[in-house]
Design an enzyme around this catalytic site. Structure first.
Site, PDB file in Angstrom:
ATOM      1  N   ASP A  33      -7.356  -0.525  -6.129  1.00 46.53           N
ATOM      2  CA  ASP A  33      -7.902  -1.879  -6.273  1.00 46.53           C
ATOM      3  C   ASP A  33      -9.391  -1.913  -5.940  1.00 46.53           C
ATOM      4  O   ASP A  33      -9.963  -2.979  -5.711  1.00 46.53           O
ATOM      5  CB  ASP A  33      -7.166  -2.851  -5.339  1.00 46.53           C
ATOM      6  CG  ASP A  33      -5.772  -3.193  -5.834  1.00 46.53           C
ATOM      7  OD1 ASP A  33      -5.399  -2.740  -6.918  1.00 46.53           O
ATOM      8  OD2 ASP A  33      -5.053  -3.921  -5.118  1.00 46.53           O
TER       9      ASP A  33
ATOM     10  N   ASP B 238       5.248  -4.530   5.148  1.00 49.45           N
ATOM     11  CA  ASP B 238       6.153  -3.448   5.515  1.00 49.45           C
ATOM     12  C   ASP B 238       7.204  -3.911   6.519  1.00 49.45           C
ATOM     13  O   ASP B 238       8.398  -3.619   6.377  1.00 49.45           O
ATOM     14  CB  ASP B 238       5.364  -2.267   6.076  1.00 49.45           C
ATOM     15  CG  ASP B 238       4.257  -2.691   7.047  1.00 49.45           C
ATOM     16  OD1 ASP B 238       4.230  -3.869   7.460  1.00 49.45           O
ATOM     17  OD2 ASP B 238       3.424  -1.845   7.397  1.00 49.45           O
TER      18      ASP B 238
END
Length: 504
Positions: free
Chosen positions: A90, A238
């Site tokens: 990105d 996560d």
């Protein structure tokens, strides 16, 4: 004493009591660790054949470490026809050219590696991983952040555990490439050792939930989808996915003997930015999932540990309140001749501070440190934890108030040992007004220290010093982060490569 003073002391001791409870929880973690220490994880069954694996490498502006990462992953020992590597980039800087060139070199060597560049950061890291899954070919998905250097045997030591169809994720332990760089990196390494060696092992082997740490782990792909996929409504995607998967019944495995080395931040503001993200994300996850977990049919021991795990950062908010109240409490009690009541603080402080010593000494002992090495950083460790209180309390408040913020990356420098690559100013941690507030607290405790010596209240001096030095170190370090040499521009070779690519 006036009613106001009585209420004041009531609040003070209530805060101390709650902090003592959270501090005492470390004793439980150490107990569970030693109780289950020898319950070693072993694969249940044998895989009929090796499965196809996709390794995802989410990166954003990582020009100093992306080559090291890609080269390390390409050295992983696994049949090439069964291994796919995705570089999910990105980036908005020279990293794009470096990563693209590195991927092309590895592709020419015969690796199944692809470069995926997004023109937006929707969902940040979670969005990048989710986007990569759309084209991933593997039945299992491993993830490594940009600062990691996985060993060649990573897949051979983790994949066999998926012979058990109930295993959804395998996490390995983080190592530290630059532990010896400074006292700050030493302290961070000890913090992380406690989390991985003691907490992860204790939770996993006692049947409680523990979490994938965003990197250095491998997922069964169907587990990700069954749990609802990567979601980006928290800053700890996560932790969020881990709890959703385990609530669904998937089992996780932690392998403390498999170590994946990584870099810890060398800059105080980068470290504070990382801690802010982790603290805020954990409270966001607690708000999102804890009500559902507490209402579920899960065993009480699992619910209790989930509560302490997800709300642990609330202690930072209480630590700031305690920091404001402690000197005033000392003055109020002394003025009313209640000097003896200062000893009432000791059981609370001991339960909170001594637990830190026991917890991290145990972690360093299990890491293999001996004698003086186990304890020499403990005073600094406690002071640093206190000094971070304002930074992390702000994160907790933002999460409780529902204030959203972007995913702030942790700058990587390519540091190994005591060496560090010169990095761009844009790769440094952000400067804020937070150091001024931290230094104000340090000055506040300097006044408290003077009062304690003048009135001979020596029992309070060690604790006041911990608070004073903690805020002083964190505040000054944040202001002086520019001691490292930073380069304004990219290396000439990188610029030339990028210009050639654009011209083509």
């Amino acid at each position: 004493m006036t009613t106001v003073e009585i209420l004041f002391l009531g609040v003070y001791f209530s805060v101390l009591c709650v902090l003592a409870v959270y501090g005492s929880h470390r004793y439980r973690m150490a107990y569970l660790y030693y109780r289950h220490k020898f319950k070693l994880p072993t694969p249940r069954g044998v895989l009929a054949e090796l499965p196809r694996v996709t390794i995802q490498l989410p990166i954003f502006n990582e020009m100093y470490v992306v080559e090291r990462l890609v080269e390390a992953v390409c050295r992983i020992d696994y049949p090439r026809e069964l291994l796919e590597i995705q570089v999910l980039d990105d980036s908005t800087d020279e990293t794009c050219a470096i990563a693209r060139a590195c991927v092309e070199r590895q592709r020419q060597k015969g690796h199944d590696i692809v470069y995926v560049h997004r023109t937006n950061r929707q969902g940040y890291k979670a969005g990048a991983l989710e986007n990569g899954l759309l084209t991933a070919k593997g039945e299992f998905i491993a993830v490594f952040d940009a600062d990691f250097v996985p060993g060649p045997d990573f897949l051979h030591r983790t994949v066999p555990f998926f012979a058990d169809s109930q295993v959804g994720m395998v996490q390995v332990r983080w190592g530290h490439l630059n532990r010896d760089f400074s006292i700050l990196t030493q302290a961070q390494s000890i913090f992380l050792d406690g989390h991985f060696i003691i907490e992860h092992t204790a939770r996993n082997r006692s049947g409680c939930f523990f979490n994938f740490n965003g990197t250095a782990g491998i997922w069964r792909r169907v587990t990700i989808s069954d749990a609802g996929g990567w979601q980006h409504d928290t800053l700890t995607e996560d932790l969020d996915l881990s709890y959703r998967a385990q609530v669904k019944g998937w089992q996780f495995i932690f392998l403390p003997d498999v170590i994946s080395p990584a870099e810890v931040p060398v800059d105080m503001n980068a470290f504070k930015s990382q801690q802010h993200r982790w603290a805020k994300g954990s409270i966001q996850t607690a708000r999102k999932l804890l009500p559902m977990i507490l209402k579920s049919d899960l065993p009480f021991i699992v619910k209790r540990e989930a509560f302490f795990h997800l709300t642990n950062n609330m202690a930072y908010l209480l630590m700031v309140v305690l920091s404001a109240l402690m000197p005033l409490s000392m003055v109020v009690r002394f003025q009313h001749g209640l000097y003896g009541t200062l000893f009432l603080d000791l059981p609370f402080f001991i339960s909170a501070t001594a637990s830190v010593c026991v917890f991290y000494v145990a972690a360093q002992r299990e890491r293999g440190a001996t004698g003086w090495e186990r304890i020499k950083y403990l005073p600094f460790l406690m002071s640093l934890g206190i000094g971070l209180a304002i930074n992390n309390a702000r994160a907790v408040l933002e999460a409780l108030l529902g204030q959203q913020s972007g995913f702030t990356r942790t700058p990587k420098t390519g540091a190994e040992g005591k060496k560090v690559t010169a990095i761009k100013k844009s790769y440094r941690g952000d400067k804020t007004l937070m150091p001024i507030l931290e230094l104000s607290f340090a000055l506040y405790f300097t006044g408290a220290l003077w009062f304690a010596f003048e009135k001979r209240i020596y029992t309070s001096v060690p604790f006041i010093l911990l608070f004073q030095l903690g805020f002083l170190y964190v505040g000054v370090s944040s202001l002086l982060q520019g001691r490292l040499r930073f380069s304004e521009s990219a290396p000439a070779a990188v610029v030339a490569e990028e210009q050639t690519r654009r011209a083509a």
